[in-house]
Design an enzyme around this catalytic site. Structure first.
Site, PDB file in Angstrom:
ATOM      1  N   GLU A 177      76.681   1.776  82.635  1.00 61.81           N
ATOM      2  CA  GLU A 177      76.361   3.454  84.099  1.00 61.81           C
ATOM      3  C   GLU A 177      77.884   2.633  85.174  1.00 61.81           C
ATOM      4  OE1 GLU A 177      73.154   5.320  84.801  1.00 61.81           O
ATOM      5  OE2 GLU A 177      73.610   5.507  82.465  1.00 61.81           O
ATOM      6  N   GLU A 248      72.592   7.377  75.239  1.00 63.09           N
ATOM      7  CA  GLU A 248      71.457   7.980  76.028  1.00 63.09           C
ATOM      8  C   GLU A 248      71.583   9.951  76.113  1.00 63.09           C
ATOM      9  OE1 GLU A 248      70.079   6.200  79.917  1.00 63.09           O
ATOM     10  OE2 GLU A 248      70.343   4.401  79.369  1.00 63.09           O
TER      11      GLU A 248
END
Ligand code: NAG
Ligand code: NAG
Ligand code: NAG
Ligand code: NAG
Ligand code: NAG
Ligand code: NAG
Ligand code: NAG
Ligand code: NAG
Ligand code: NAG
Ligand code: NAG
Ligand code: NAG
Ligand code: NAG
Length: 709
Positions: A177, A248
């Site tokens: 991320e 995710e």
């Protein structure tokens, strides 16, 4: 011996053999075959090696193809060049267990992982590398990141664990991320992304790399989506050559002290997973499939010890129904349609104001359709290919042959279950306990002196949550109504004046910093002020983590309205950690290091250690300690920390965020287990209990659809 020879050949074909992993715009391609892949996150250090086989088995039974895990740098490299892969840290053993049960692995090396793990997985020694800037185009950082990434890749290769070698790893992740913080690094952001991608690719694992939440992931690294609703939010791969992957999909959310559990329904998860598949998605990972336990001091700032207990497998590894079962049915339904899904041509049409259909049609006739009702309130009555269908509110129906409904995301056929806690032992006999009151160091005893307030993390080096900050001073006669005022960027502060407890204050996950302001009593002459600064985990996110500041910022004693002593710039004495920690009195072999005394109910005071022994409950059900009468601290069973507790920090509804603490069966022997509790406030150990945990089914499923096995 011909039969023996034949058997070896069969094993060679079925079980062994290198698998080539490639990808195209549609999906990963394993051994020449496109695949729709369901994956689930299970983090090996958040459970025990004894739990791994059953967890992986339930994931396999639940229809998963892949187990996804991060790699936890701070556990594996506690000092530069010193490695630990033992016990719960045995990554190789975990991966081999996954392989044994016929599943693949996605290895998210990071090595920055965030993951609500202390310091985002960085070992704290990185902080002291000269001139380091984490996660940037910075030579010292890149050196250590490359060093660890190489170490892990080489370890995997040495064990033959990549699919290209016949092992289970089909995918690896570099960084994590990063896009969230990339802009903060200016031009060093994009150049770091390129460096990281190239560095990873050059390690030649033979399987693809992904970067999650990284729109600009350079070729051949695949950019993937993280989130709860990737079917709605993901802009897609950054190249027509890459597949659409979701690394995710949050099955719940992590919980912090003062926060209530986040409950995400099976129907909602199913809706978003199917929407993503309807829109070309071919890889879905449940974050978490099993969350587990943040043992010891591994949770990041303010994060509770239990991790994603609401996942399809709960903290103890028990199935959470109907979540686990509903997703199992979903996986089976999708697998039944995987040929048209992967080989067909996708079109989408409007079938109502808030309804749409996604259709995958093969030239050979194979067909699958997804009928989506985006209306969250009303059933929709729609026509598709001249047939009428009823769609439940906010749901998707799967038509396995573009005609027959085999699954609807809002129609739950799985029976519900409920978790039951059964008390197996109480601890209310005062004579069963002994206590040790930790000591309050004063300025003169403090081993480290400084003319300024030191930063908390840089001083403790994360060896402890606790940092004693002490000074002594002599007030003048005007100091008649003294008030101690402390500004802190730590998480908790306890104040002692002349060894007497004066009070405490704490912050919270969402508010940076807090103030402690309490009236105190001073004596004529020298006074000893000792403030215990506490952190409940290190931060795990954001840019420039290496410059983060925590601990005391300002300390004053207000004597009268205008009379003030300012100790911010003053001579301070420091001690890292508590005496009991230094003596490691939570270990059986070190009990003698402390002078334990009989538990005295009428002299309870903060910073006390308690110990007792207990026998393991019969049977094999998971075990948890109910610590609901404790305040804040940490607990150890046979020398192993089962995590921090902070029961006295209540949610806005007046609940404790966590009262049950998992004690893995493997931590126990049959009799005489040592339990040690550290209590910072004045919690009551006499009312705690030991419990077994089980699940009970609530009612039978009612199934209207022919659900494939
Ligand atoms: C990593 O660094 C250590 C020293 O900290 C060194 O011994 C080792 O060779 C390095 N490994 C790699 C793969 O660069
Ligand atoms: C799915 O992929 C096909 C082929 O690449 C493309 O034409 C279509 O627009 C995609 N659909 C969505 C919803 O992204
Ligand atoms: C088809 O899907 C695309 C991408 O989601 C969307 O932009 C378009 O409006 C859809 N078309 C119809 C007819 O629903
Ligand atoms: C939708 O239809 C089902 C039966 O198919 C019915 O049980 C339910 O009450 C309806 N819901 C709404 C919001 O109309
Ligand atoms: C639906 O019915 C209409 C007329 O009743 C017909 O013209 C059309 O071909 C049918 N469509 C399909 C997909 O069967
Ligand atoms: C951390 O502490 C060391 C001494 O242990 C000191 O030299 C260094 O300047 C400190 N760094 C920061 C960022 O405070
Ligand atoms: C302050 O601390 C010193 C050193 O431990 C001790 O000798 C002294 O008695 C303490 N003073 C008070 C008032 O407690
Ligand atoms: C202490 O006494 C002196 C003189 O009496 C006064 O000026 C001063 O403000 C007092 N307070 C402090 C905090 O020094
Ligand atoms: C105390 O000193 C610090 C450091 O100089 C300063 O930031 C703070 O404002 C002072 N406190 C008061 C109440 O003046
Ligand atoms: C306190 O110390 C800091 C740095 O050590 C300095 O910047 C500041 O000016 C000092 N404040 C006072 C009031 O002396
Ligand atoms: C228990 O604590 C009280 C209060 O501090 C004290 O008076 C008493 O003597 C203690 N009892 C024992 C047995 O130590
Ligand atoms: C990308 C994405 O879907 N993000 C969502 C993740 O879940 C949170 C919490 O529900 C949402 O706020 C995000 O939009």
């Amino acid at each position: 011996m011909w039969w023996w020879w034949a058997a070896v050949v069969v094993v060679g074909i079925v079980g062994g053999g290198e698998e080539e992993v490639k990808y195209d715009r549609r999906s990963l391609i394993i051994n020449g075959q496109r695949k729709i892949i369901f994956s689930g996150s299970i983090h090996y250090p958040r459970s025990t090696p004894q739990m791994w086989p059953a967890l992986i088995g339930k994931a396999q039974e639940g229809g998963l193809d892949v187990i996804q895990t991060y790699v936890f740098w701070n556990l594996h490299e506690p000092q530069p060049g010193e490695y630990d892969f033992s016990g719960r840290y045995d990554l190789v053993k975990f991966i081999k267990e996954v392989q044994e049960q016929g599943l693949y692995v996605c290895l998210r090396i990071g090595p920055f992982i965030e993951s609500e793990w202390t310091y985002g997985g960085f070992p704290f020694w990185l902080h002291d590398v000269p001139d380091i800037v984490y996660r940037s185009d910075n030579e010292p950082f890149k050196f250590y990141m490359q060093n660890f990434t190489t170490k892990i890749v080489n370890l995997m290769k040495a064990e033959g664990l990549y699919a290209s070698q016949g092992g289970p790893i089909i995918l690896s992740q570099i960084e994590n991320e990063y896009q969230n913080i990339e802009a903060a690094f200016g031009e060093k952001g994009p150049s770091y992304v390129h460096w990281a991608a190239n560095m990873a690719v050059e390690l030649q694992t033979g399987v693809p790399w992904v970067m999650c939440k990284q729109t600009d992931a350079p070729d051949p690294v695949i950019n993937t989506c993280n989130g709860m609703r990737c079917g709605e939010t993901f802009a897609g791969p950054n190249s027509p050559k890459k597949p659409s992957m979701w690394t995710e999909n949050w099955t719940s959310f992590y919980q912090v002290y003062g926060g209530e559990p986040y409950i995400r329904s099976a129907e909602d998860i199913a809706f978003h997973v199917i929407l993503f598949i309807a829109k070309n998605g071919s890889y879905i990972n449940y974050y978490m499939y099993h969350g587990g336990t943040n043992f010891g001091r591994t949770a990041s700032a303010y994060v509770i010890t239990s991790y994603y207990d609401q996942a399809p497998l709960d903290e103890y590894g028990l199935t959470r129904q109907p979540k686990w079962g509903h997703l199992k049915e979903l996986h089976a339904a999708i697998k039944l349609c995987s040929t048209p899904l992967l080989q067909g041509v996708q079109t989408n049409i409007s079938i109502g104001q808030l309804q749409e259909a996604y259709v995958y049609q093969e030239a050979t006739g194979g067909c699958v359709a997804f009928l989506v009702n985006n209306d969250g309130r009303n059933n929709a009555s729609i026509q598709f290919r001249n047939v009428s269908y009823q769609l439940l509110p906010k749901s998707i129906s799967i038509l396995s042959d573009c005609e027959n409904v085999i699954f609807n995301t809002a129609k739950v056929n799985t029976e519900y279950n409920e978790r039951t806690t059964t008390r197996s032992q109480t601890f209310d006999d005062v004579n069963g306990w002994e206590e040790f009151k930790d000591s309050t160091p004063n300025f003169l005893d403090a081993p480290l002196k400084s003319d300024t307030l030191l930063e908390h993390m840089n001083t403790t080096k994360d060896k402890s949550d606790y940092l004693w900050c002490t000074f002594s001073f002599q007030p003048n006669s005007s100091c008649t109504e003294p008030v101690l005022h402390v500004e802190s960027l730590g998480h908790v502060a306890h104040a002692f004046v002349n060894n007497i407890y004066a009070g405490a204050a704490h912050g919270s996950h969402d508010v940076k910093g807090f103030t402690l302001e309490i009236p105190i009593e001073l004596i004529d002459g020298m006074n000893n002020i000792s403030i215990l600064s506490v952190m409940v985990g290190l931060p795990d996110s954001g840019a420039f983590l290496e410059t983060r500041f925590a601990g005391l910022r300002e300390v004053e004693i207000q004597c009268t309205e205008k009379d003030l002593y300012n100790f911010t710039n003053y001579t301070w004495g420091y001690q890292v950690g508590l005496l009991g920690e230094k003596l490691q009195i939570y270990k059986n072999q070190n009990l003698g290091n402390a002078e334990w005394s009989k538990f005295n109910l009428s002299s309870k005071q903060p910073l006390t250690w308690y110990k007792t022994v207990f026998d393991a409950p019969m049977g094999s059900d998971p075990i948890a300690l109910d610590l609901s009468t404790m305040g804040k601290g940490e607990a150890w069973v046979n020398g192993q920390s089962i995590g921090r507790h902070w029961v006295s920090f209540q949610t806005s509804k007046g609940n404790s965020s966590q009262t049950l603490y998992h004690v893995p069966r493997s931590f126990l022997q049959t009799t005489g287990n040592l339990l040690v509790l550290l209590e910072e406030f004045q919690g009551d150990p006499l009312q705690i209990s030991l419990n077994t945990i089980s699940v009970t089914n609530l009612h039978q499923p009612i199934s209207n659809y022919p659900i494939p096995q």
